[in-house]
Design a protein around this motif. Sequence first.
Motif, PDB file in Angstrom:
ATOM      1  N   LEU A 188       0.839  -1.183   0.000  1.00 42.77           N
ATOM      2  CA  LEU A 188       0.000   0.000   0.000  1.00 42.77           C
ATOM      3  C   LEU A 188       0.878   1.239   0.000  1.00 42.77           C
ATOM      4  O   LEU A 188       2.031   1.212   0.405  1.00 42.77           O
ATOM      5  CB  LEU A 188      -0.918   0.014   1.230  1.00 42.77           C
ATOM      6  CG  LEU A 188      -1.931  -1.119   1.288  1.00 42.77           C
ATOM      7  CD1 LEU A 188      -2.760  -1.018   2.551  1.00 42.77           C
ATOM      8  CD2 LEU A 188      -2.849  -1.097   0.072  1.00 42.77           C
ATOM      9  N   ASN A 221      -1.552  -8.442   2.066  1.00 46.25           N
ATOM     10  CA  ASN A 221      -2.096  -7.454   1.128  1.00 46.25           C
ATOM     11  C   ASN A 221      -1.926  -7.919  -0.311  1.00 46.25           C
ATOM     12  O   ASN A 221      -2.801  -7.723  -1.152  1.00 46.25           O
ATOM     13  CB  ASN A 221      -1.400  -6.106   1.330  1.00 46.25           C
ATOM     14  CG  ASN A 221      -1.816  -5.434   2.627  1.00 46.25           C
ATOM     15  OD1 ASN A 221      -2.900  -5.687   3.145  1.00 46.25           O
ATOM     16  ND2 ASN A 221      -0.958  -4.596   3.161  1.00 46.25           N
ATOM     17  N   LYS A 233      -4.558 -10.392  -1.244  1.00 48.55           N
ATOM     18  CA  LYS A 233      -5.851  -9.750  -1.502  1.00 48.55           C
ATOM     19  C   LYS A 233      -5.879  -9.103  -2.882  1.00 48.55           C
ATOM     20  O   LYS A 233      -6.887  -9.148  -3.591  1.00 48.55           O
ATOM     21  CB  LYS A 233      -6.140  -8.726  -0.407  1.00 48.55           C
ATOM     22  CG  LYS A 233      -6.433  -9.384   0.953  1.00 48.55           C
ATOM     23  CD  LYS A 233      -6.512  -8.364   2.064  1.00 48.55           C
ATOM     24  CE  LYS A 233      -6.750  -9.045   3.405  1.00 48.55           C
ATOM     25  NZ  LYS A 233      -6.703  -8.087   4.532  1.00 48.55           N
ATOM     26  N   ILE A 234      -4.764  -8.483  -3.273  1.00 44.38           N
ATOM     27  CA  ILE A 234      -4.688  -7.898  -4.607  1.00 44.38           C
ATOM     28  C   ILE A 234      -4.828  -8.989  -5.661  1.00 44.38           C
ATOM     29  O   ILE A 234      -5.580  -8.854  -6.630  1.00 44.38           O
ATOM     30  CB  ILE A 234      -3.359  -7.139  -4.787  1.00 44.38           C
ATOM     31  CG1 ILE A 234      -3.370  -5.847  -3.980  1.00 44.38           C
ATOM     32  CG2 ILE A 234      -3.103  -6.828  -6.271  1.00 44.38           C
ATOM     33  CD1 ILE A 234      -2.050  -5.117  -3.959  1.00 44.38           C
ATOM     34  N   GLU A 262      -8.595 -10.136  -5.533  1.00 46.78           N
ATOM     35  CA  GLU A 262      -9.681  -9.168  -5.719  1.00 46.78           C
ATOM     36  C   GLU A 262      -9.622  -8.416  -7.039  1.00 46.78           C
ATOM     37  O   GLU A 262     -10.662  -8.042  -7.585  1.00 46.78           O
ATOM     38  CB  GLU A 262      -9.695  -8.178  -4.554  1.00 46.78           C
ATOM     39  CG  GLU A 262     -10.079  -8.832  -3.228  1.00 46.78           C
ATOM     40  CD  GLU A 262     -10.130  -7.835  -2.083  1.00 46.78           C
ATOM     41  OE1 GLU A 262     -10.007  -6.616  -2.339  1.00 46.78           O
ATOM     42  OE2 GLU A 262     -10.306  -8.274  -0.935  1.00 46.78           O
ATOM     43  N   VAL A 271     -10.615  -2.223  -5.435  1.00 47.27           N
ATOM     44  CA  VAL A 271      -9.420  -2.322  -4.596  1.00 47.27           C
ATOM     45  C   VAL A 271      -9.025  -0.944  -4.080  1.00 47.27           C
ATOM     46  O   VAL A 271      -8.628  -0.786  -2.916  1.00 47.27           O
ATOM     47  CB  VAL A 271      -8.258  -2.966  -5.380  1.00 47.27           C
ATOM     48  CG1 VAL A 271      -6.964  -2.898  -4.602  1.00 47.27           C
ATOM     49  CG2 VAL A 271      -8.596  -4.422  -5.709  1.00 47.27           C
ATOM     50  N   TRP A 272      -9.157   0.078  -4.910  1.00 47.44           N
ATOM     51  CA  TRP A 272      -8.842   1.441  -4.459  1.00 47.44           C
ATOM     52  C   TRP A 272      -9.746   1.843  -3.295  1.00 47.44           C
ATOM     53  O   TRP A 272      -9.269   2.307  -2.251  1.00 47.44           O
ATOM     54  CB  TRP A 272      -8.998   2.431  -5.606  1.00 47.44           C
ATOM     55  CG  TRP A 272      -8.994   3.862  -5.135  1.00 47.44           C
ATOM     56  CD1 TRP A 272     -10.069   4.682  -4.972  1.00 47.44           C
ATOM     57  CD2 TRP A 272      -7.848   4.606  -4.694  1.00 47.44           C
ATOM     58  NE1 TRP A 272      -9.675   5.900  -4.475  1.00 47.44           N
ATOM     59  CE2 TRP A 272      -8.323   5.878  -4.292  1.00 47.44           C
ATOM     60  CE3 TRP A 272      -6.496   4.322  -4.594  1.00 47.44           C
ATOM     61  CZ2 TRP A 272      -7.457   6.864  -3.802  1.00 47.44           C
ATOM     62  CZ3 TRP A 272      -5.638   5.308  -4.111  1.00 47.44           C
ATOM     63  CH2 TRP A 272      -6.120   6.552  -3.725  1.00 47.44           C
ATOM     64  N   THR A 283     -11.640   0.050  -1.258  1.00 47.53           N
ATOM     65  CA  THR A 283     -11.669  -0.799  -0.065  1.00 47.53           C
ATOM     66  C   THR A 283     -10.315  -0.916   0.628  1.00 47.53           C
ATOM     67  O   THR A 283     -10.264  -1.238   1.816  1.00 47.53           O
ATOM     68  CB  THR A 283     -12.167  -2.212  -0.408  1.00 47.53           C
ATOM     69  OG1 THR A 283     -11.313  -2.796  -1.395  1.00 47.53           O
ATOM     70  CG2 THR A 283     -13.602  -2.153  -0.924  1.00 47.53           C
ATOM     71  N   ARG A 284      -9.207  -0.642  -0.096  1.00 41.61           N
ATOM     72  CA  ARG A 284      -7.895  -0.876   0.492  1.00 41.61           C
ATOM     73  C   ARG A 284      -6.995   0.362   0.470  1.00 41.61           C
ATOM     74  O   ARG A 284      -6.526   0.823   1.491  1.00 41.61           O
ATOM     75  CB  ARG A 284      -7.195  -2.035  -0.216  1.00 41.61           C
ATOM     76  CG  ARG A 284      -8.055  -3.283  -0.187  1.00 41.61           C
ATOM     77  CD  ARG A 284      -7.264  -4.566  -0.239  1.00 41.61           C
ATOM     78  NE  ARG A 284      -8.176  -5.700  -0.059  1.00 41.61           N
ATOM     79  CZ  ARG A 284      -8.612  -6.114   1.130  1.00 41.61           C
ATOM     80  NH1 ARG A 284      -8.222  -5.520   2.226  1.00 41.61           N
ATOM     81  NH2 ARG A 284      -9.453  -7.141   1.218  1.00 41.61           N
ATOM     82  N   PHE A 285      -6.752   0.909  -0.687  1.00 38.29           N
ATOM     83  CA  PHE A 285      -5.796   2.008  -0.786  1.00 38.29           C
ATOM     84  C   PHE A 285      -6.341   3.317  -0.224  1.00 38.29           C
ATOM     85  O   PHE A 285      -5.677   3.996   0.556  1.00 38.29           O
ATOM     86  CB  PHE A 285      -5.380   2.200  -2.245  1.00 38.29           C
ATOM     87  CG  PHE A 285      -4.446   1.130  -2.735  1.00 38.29           C
ATOM     88  CD1 PHE A 285      -3.090   1.372  -2.839  1.00 38.29           C
ATOM     89  CD2 PHE A 285      -4.914  -0.122  -3.096  1.00 38.29           C
ATOM     90  CE1 PHE A 285      -2.214   0.395  -3.288  1.00 38.29           C
ATOM     91  CE2 PHE A 285      -4.064  -1.106  -3.540  1.00 38.29           C
ATOM     92  CZ  PHE A 285      -2.708  -0.852  -3.637  1.00 38.29           C
ATOM     93  N   GLU A 301      -6.637   3.618   3.764  1.00 40.73           N
ATOM     94  CA  GLU A 301      -5.350   3.778   4.439  1.00 40.73           C
ATOM     95  C   GLU A 301      -4.768   5.163   4.199  1.00 40.73           C
ATOM     96  O   GLU A 301      -4.220   5.787   5.110  1.00 40.73           O
ATOM     97  CB  GLU A 301      -4.368   2.707   3.972  1.00 40.73           C
ATOM     98  CG  GLU A 301      -3.021   2.839   4.666  1.00 40.73           C
ATOM     99  CD  GLU A 301      -2.154   1.603   4.531  1.00 40.73           C
ATOM    100  OE1 GLU A 301      -0.949   1.781   4.346  1.00 40.73           O
ATOM    101  OE2 GLU A 301      -2.681   0.482   4.636  1.00 40.73           O
TER     102      GLU A 301
END
Length: 300
Positions: free
Chosen positions: A2, A158, A161-162, A165, A174-175, A177-179, A182
């Motif tokens: 990330l 991570n 997951k990438i 997903e 992905v942007w 929910t994850r990037f 954070e």
Amino acid sequence: MLPHVSTPRFLDLPPGVAPQKIETPQGTFAALTAIPVSGVVERWPALLVPGLTGSKEDFIAVLMTLAQSGRRVVAIDLRGQYETPGPDDPAAYTCAALGSDVDQLAQVIGGGDPVHLVGHSFGGLVAREAAIDGRTRFASFTLMSSGPGAIEGRRARNGKKIMEEVPARGLEHVWHTRFEPEALANDVSDDIMEFLHKRLLANSPTGLARMAEQVLSMHDRTDELREVEVPTLVLYGEHDDGWPPEAQSEMAARLGADCVVVPGAVHSPAVEAPETTAAALVRFWNTAEQRYLDTRSNIL
């Protein structure tokens, strides 16, 4: 995997740094190229290879300092990363295939001279393929926050997951929910947030998922790298959360390599401690070049 909160400002390039498209027999690659402000290039060039979710911009903070040592310094986007296009074929994104791209880039950039090769994180695994395959003569090789085999810990989770997903739900998912969460939690500025979003969505989904699989499954090639006998530096942050610092230290010992631990840095020393990182690289490069000249002198 990330983005780091200390990601530098991307909108303004330092003096002597400019965007470039580099043509090779294997395609066109987006790059940032730095030359000394004086315009005088006296030393061998360097090629910088970014990590999985990164890009050439991750090296902005060190480019000018590195170039001022008398070199042309080139940071690239790998195939399928950000501004370098890539196909939908997963086979194009193995470490071996990407390493072949690095070979071609080094030969174009060097123009007959040896090139100093630096690979950050996943980029280290890719660059290692180029160093081992023997098709290009490198002046030196630096593994920056990159380990002997598959990545570990939080970054491995991570990466998984990438890998799972991105093909199923896409980059925008992905942007969000994850990037993005954070980045927001770490108070990333609006301009950097905009860049990170744009960069992620510009990646090849096939490429990103395949590269994530590669960083999770890469086997240890330390012994093979040692046989190449290229001057090698292992450089990492004292708090690295990708490959454990002790694993990188052990790898350096197995390689007989120089080892630099960057105080206060985590997984991106070029971002988190740019002056310390640049100074270590320049010192290592200069020493590698002097050893080469000394060896040549003894032979002659």
